[in-house]
Design an enzyme around this catalytic site. Structure first.
Site, PDB file in Angstrom:
ATOM      1  N   LYS A  23       1.405 -14.802  11.974  1.00  0.00           N
ATOM      2  CA  LYS A  23       0.540 -13.666  11.499  1.00  0.00           C
ATOM      3  C   LYS A  23      -0.445 -14.223  10.282  1.00  0.00           C
ATOM      4  O   LYS A  23      -1.347 -14.146  10.960  1.00  0.00           O
ATOM      5  CB  LYS A  23       1.631 -13.034  11.881  1.00  0.00           C
ATOM      6  CG  LYS A  23       0.969 -11.243  11.459  1.00  0.00           C
ATOM      7  CD  LYS A  23       1.300 -10.120  11.221  1.00  0.00           C
ATOM      8  CE  LYS A  23       2.411 -10.118   9.734  1.00  0.00           C
ATOM      9  NZ  LYS A  23       1.389  -9.776   8.687  1.00  0.00           N
ATOM     10  N   ASN A  24       0.343 -14.528   9.391  1.00  0.00           N
ATOM     11  CA  ASN A  24      -0.398 -14.342   8.112  1.00  0.00           C
ATOM     12  C   ASN A  24      -1.238 -15.536   8.704  1.00  0.00           C
ATOM     13  O   ASN A  24      -1.671 -15.934   7.247  1.00  0.00           O
ATOM     14  CB  ASN A  24       0.798 -14.301   7.306  1.00  0.00           C
ATOM     15  CG  ASN A  24       1.301 -12.779   6.724  1.00  0.00           C
ATOM     16  OD1 ASN A  24       0.649 -12.120   7.534  1.00  0.00           O
ATOM     17  ND2 ASN A  24       2.611 -13.176   5.966  1.00  0.00           N
ATOM     18  N   CYS A 119       0.513   0.405  -0.163  1.00  0.00           N
ATOM     19  CA  CYS A 119       0.467   0.238   1.348  1.00  0.00           C
ATOM     20  C   CYS A 119       1.794   0.275   1.468  1.00  0.00           C
ATOM     21  O   CYS A 119       2.791   0.428   0.004  1.00  0.00           O
ATOM     22  CB  CYS A 119       0.712  -1.139   2.430  1.00  0.00           C
ATOM     23  SG  CYS A 119       0.825  -2.347   1.943  1.00  0.00           S
ATOM     24  N   ARG A 124      -0.213  -3.125  -3.983  1.00  0.00           N
ATOM     25  CA  ARG A 124      -1.072  -3.845  -3.148  1.00  0.00           C
ATOM     26  C   ARG A 124      -2.805  -3.905  -4.005  1.00  0.00           C
ATOM     27  O   ARG A 124      -3.941  -4.012  -2.758  1.00  0.00           O
ATOM     28  CB  ARG A 124      -1.519  -4.985  -2.534  1.00  0.00           C
ATOM     29  CG  ARG A 124       0.135  -4.458  -1.843  1.00  0.00           C
ATOM     30  CD  ARG A 124       0.502  -4.775  -0.122  1.00  0.00           C
ATOM     31  NE  ARG A 124       0.398  -6.154   0.074  1.00  0.00           N
ATOM     32  CZ  ARG A 124       0.396  -6.100   1.490  1.00  0.00           C
ATOM     33  NH1 ARG A 124       1.513  -5.656   2.271  1.00  0.00           N
ATOM     34  NH2 ARG A 124       0.119  -7.489   2.217  1.00  0.00           N
ATOM     35  N   ASP A 310       8.716 -11.798   1.945  1.00  0.00           N
ATOM     36  CA  ASP A 310       8.778 -11.107   3.224  1.00  0.00           C
ATOM     37  C   ASP A 310      10.244 -11.864   4.087  1.00  0.00           C
ATOM     38  O   ASP A 310      10.382 -11.610   5.115  1.00  0.00           O
ATOM     39  CB  ASP A 310       8.061 -12.258   4.334  1.00  0.00           C
ATOM     40  CG  ASP A 310       6.955 -11.648   3.760  1.00  0.00           C
ATOM     41  OD1 ASP A 310       6.784 -10.739   3.344  1.00  0.00           O
ATOM     42  OD2 ASP A 310       5.841 -12.730   4.048  1.00  0.00           O
ATOM     43  N   ARG A 402       3.899  -5.164  14.373  1.00  0.00           N
ATOM     44  CA  ARG A 402       2.762  -6.020  14.032  1.00  0.00           C
ATOM     45  C   ARG A 402       2.836  -7.512  13.602  1.00  0.00           C
ATOM     46  O   ARG A 402       2.184  -8.076  13.198  1.00  0.00           O
ATOM     47  CB  ARG A 402       2.453  -4.965  12.755  1.00  0.00           C
ATOM     48  CG  ARG A 402       2.912  -3.398  12.826  1.00  0.00           C
ATOM     49  CD  ARG A 402       1.947  -3.586  11.610  1.00  0.00           C
ATOM     50  NE  ARG A 402       0.715  -4.770  10.556  1.00  0.00           N
ATOM     51  CZ  ARG A 402       1.536  -4.753   9.231  1.00  0.00           C
ATOM     52  NH1 ARG A 402       2.313  -3.873   8.437  1.00  0.00           N
ATOM     53  NH2 ARG A 402       0.776  -5.928   8.333  1.00  0.00           N
TER      54      ARG A 402
END
Ligand code: EPU
Length: 440
Positions: A23-24, A119, A124, A310, A402
């Protein structure tokens, strides 16, 4: 109507998991496709809400996009960009879309992009992104929640990042590709997703050296030097790390395929120290098992190649049932222990003091009703529920969706008792019916 996941814990997971594209990485490749005129094609694209949001952002800018679910590929035709604005409606839903800022400044010398704001996991900030683009000659104003960026021309420069920010490194790289002269990013982020972006851009005709190290040099090229390409996204190391934790947590045994094991070196070494067996079986597959009782571990999250933030919540979940006291320090985000109150509901013994957590292993966790607060905290609750005794229900799973493609299908294939269901009961009305007016 909200979707939840029900998990009946205690089953040993066994079998094979195929990891999806990262994803990233893919979100940034999609932004990079804006730089070249013509149609680029990206393979190994996971079917995730974030990818769909990014496609919408690109469409807003005038790119023509399509998504082939069967082939797991997307096409992005950036021949004619008709806009330079990425609106709040989309950027607020997915902060990674802020990455179009660098690409737009590079290609159009102009961009109006909503500020993503903080968030659940932290503040961030994007100050390094802004300073970096300014150093290349971009004039930036922040007004009404938007970054208004304009440049007559971009000129290469030396940029030192106070923190090796992934997003700032990417935004600067994207803009610098079409700057005049060389840009040198010092203390650059070294994540594999940065290298993937540099490889993508180089294949497109850019001239980038040093990606994957702390110093990246981008020698500017001309618009006509860039051409559309076909490219395959790297595997998702965080998804792989999540399944590794799942096999270990359930004392199972499984093979994880379609990964680059060297992207997970630090994580693998910590899991091995905890008592897991992790074997390389071919260049893109590992076998993970765990027969022993896990041992406590100390972890400090760091930018790559350190322990990935993560995967901190996954390691914490394992530590809840390890022998002894683990110390976990989160050094990247201010608020990335959102899983702690939920793990406590399951019987975990965790003492948290600011960004440190002391996790005293207990015999086992027990199922509970849980709430996913963000993507990775949510995924760690799935692991916790899989190893717990009894049933757990996890709410707010849109966070997990997500970042994890076909989550419950992949877990079912390795033997988990897991199902997604919709909870459309109007709780408020139901409880109103049971309560007298004075109680309301
Ligand atoms: N930071 C600043 N100023 C900036 C930029 C960053 O202070 O201008 C701070 C941030 O507040 C944060 C730290 O630096 O505390 C690191 O932020 P970074 O910019 O490196 O992270 P990011 O680019 O926003 C990406 C991933 C995250 C992952 C981090 C770190 C994407 C879309 N997101 O975020 O992934 O945690 O790098 O590896 O690539 C996730 O997948 O769940 C996720 C949050």
């Amino acid at each position: 109507m909200t979707e939840k996941i029900r998990i009946s814990g205690g089953r040993q997971l066994k079998g094979e998991v195929l990891i999806s594209g990262a994803k990233n990485a893919v979100l940034k490749l999609m932004a990079a496709a804006l730089l070249a005129k013509g149609e680029s094609k990206i393979y190994n694209v996971p079917e995730l809400t974030d990818v769909v949001i990014m496609l919408n952002v690109l469409e807003q800018l005038g790119a023509k996009t399509s998504y082939d679910k069967q082939e797991k590929s997307i096409k992005i035709d950036a021949s004619n960009l008709t806009g330079v604005r990425a609106g709040y409606e989309l950027v607020s839903r997915m902060r990674a879309s802020f990455i179009v800022l660098g690409a737009l400044v590079g290609r159009c010398k102009e961009a109006v992009v909503a500020l993503p704001g903080g968030c659940a996991i932290g503040e961030r900030k994007v100050d390094f992104h802004i300073k970096g683009l300014e150093a290349l000659g971009t004039n930036i104003k922040i007004e009404n929640g938007y970054v208004h960026a304009k440049a007559k021309k971009l000129t290469g420069n030396d940029i030192y990042l106070d923190i090796p920010s992934v997003g700032a490194t990417e935004n600067i790289m994207l803009a610098a590709v079409l700057a005049e002269g060389a840009t040198r990013i010092q203390n650059a982020a070294q994540e594999p997703e940065i290298t993937d972006l540099a490889n993508f851009l180089n294949a497109m005709g850019a001239d980038i050296i040093g990606a994957g190290t702390s110093e990246i040099v981008i020698n500017g090229v001309k618009q006509e030097d860039l051409h559309p390409i076909e490219y395959t996204t790297i595997p998702d190391r965080i998804e792989a790390g999540t399944y590794m934790a799942a096999f270990i947590a359930t004392k199972g045994k499984g093979i994880i395929r379609n990964i680059f094991p060297n992207h997970l070196t630090f994580y693998t070494s910590k899991l091995t120290k905890m008592g897991a067996d992790i074997k390389l079986i071919d260049p893109t597959s590992i076998e993970v098992s765990c027969k022993r009782k896990l041992e406590a571990i100390n972890i400090i999250t760091q930018p790559y190649p350190g322990f990935p933030t993560d995967l901190q919540s996954m390691a914490m979940t394992l530590a809840t049932v390890a022998d002894g006291v683990s110390i976990i320090t989160e050094s990247l985000y201010e608020n990335r222990f959102m899983q702690v109150p939920e793990l406590r509901k399951m019987g975990a013994d965790i003492h948290q003091e600011r960004n440190h957590a002391l996790v005293k292993g207990v015999k086992n966790l027990t199922g509970a009703n849980l709430m996913a607060s963000d993507l990775r905290a949510g995924a760690s609750l799935v692991i916790a529920a899989l190893m717990a005794e009894g049933e757990s229900n996890i709410d707010n799973i849109y966070h997990i969706d997500r970042g994890y493609e076909l989550l419950e299908n992949k877990f079912k294939l390795i033997g988990a008792d897991i199902e997604r269901y919709s909870d459309n009961v109007d709780v408020l009305n139901q409880s109103k019916g049971n309560l007298s007016e004075s109680q309301l």
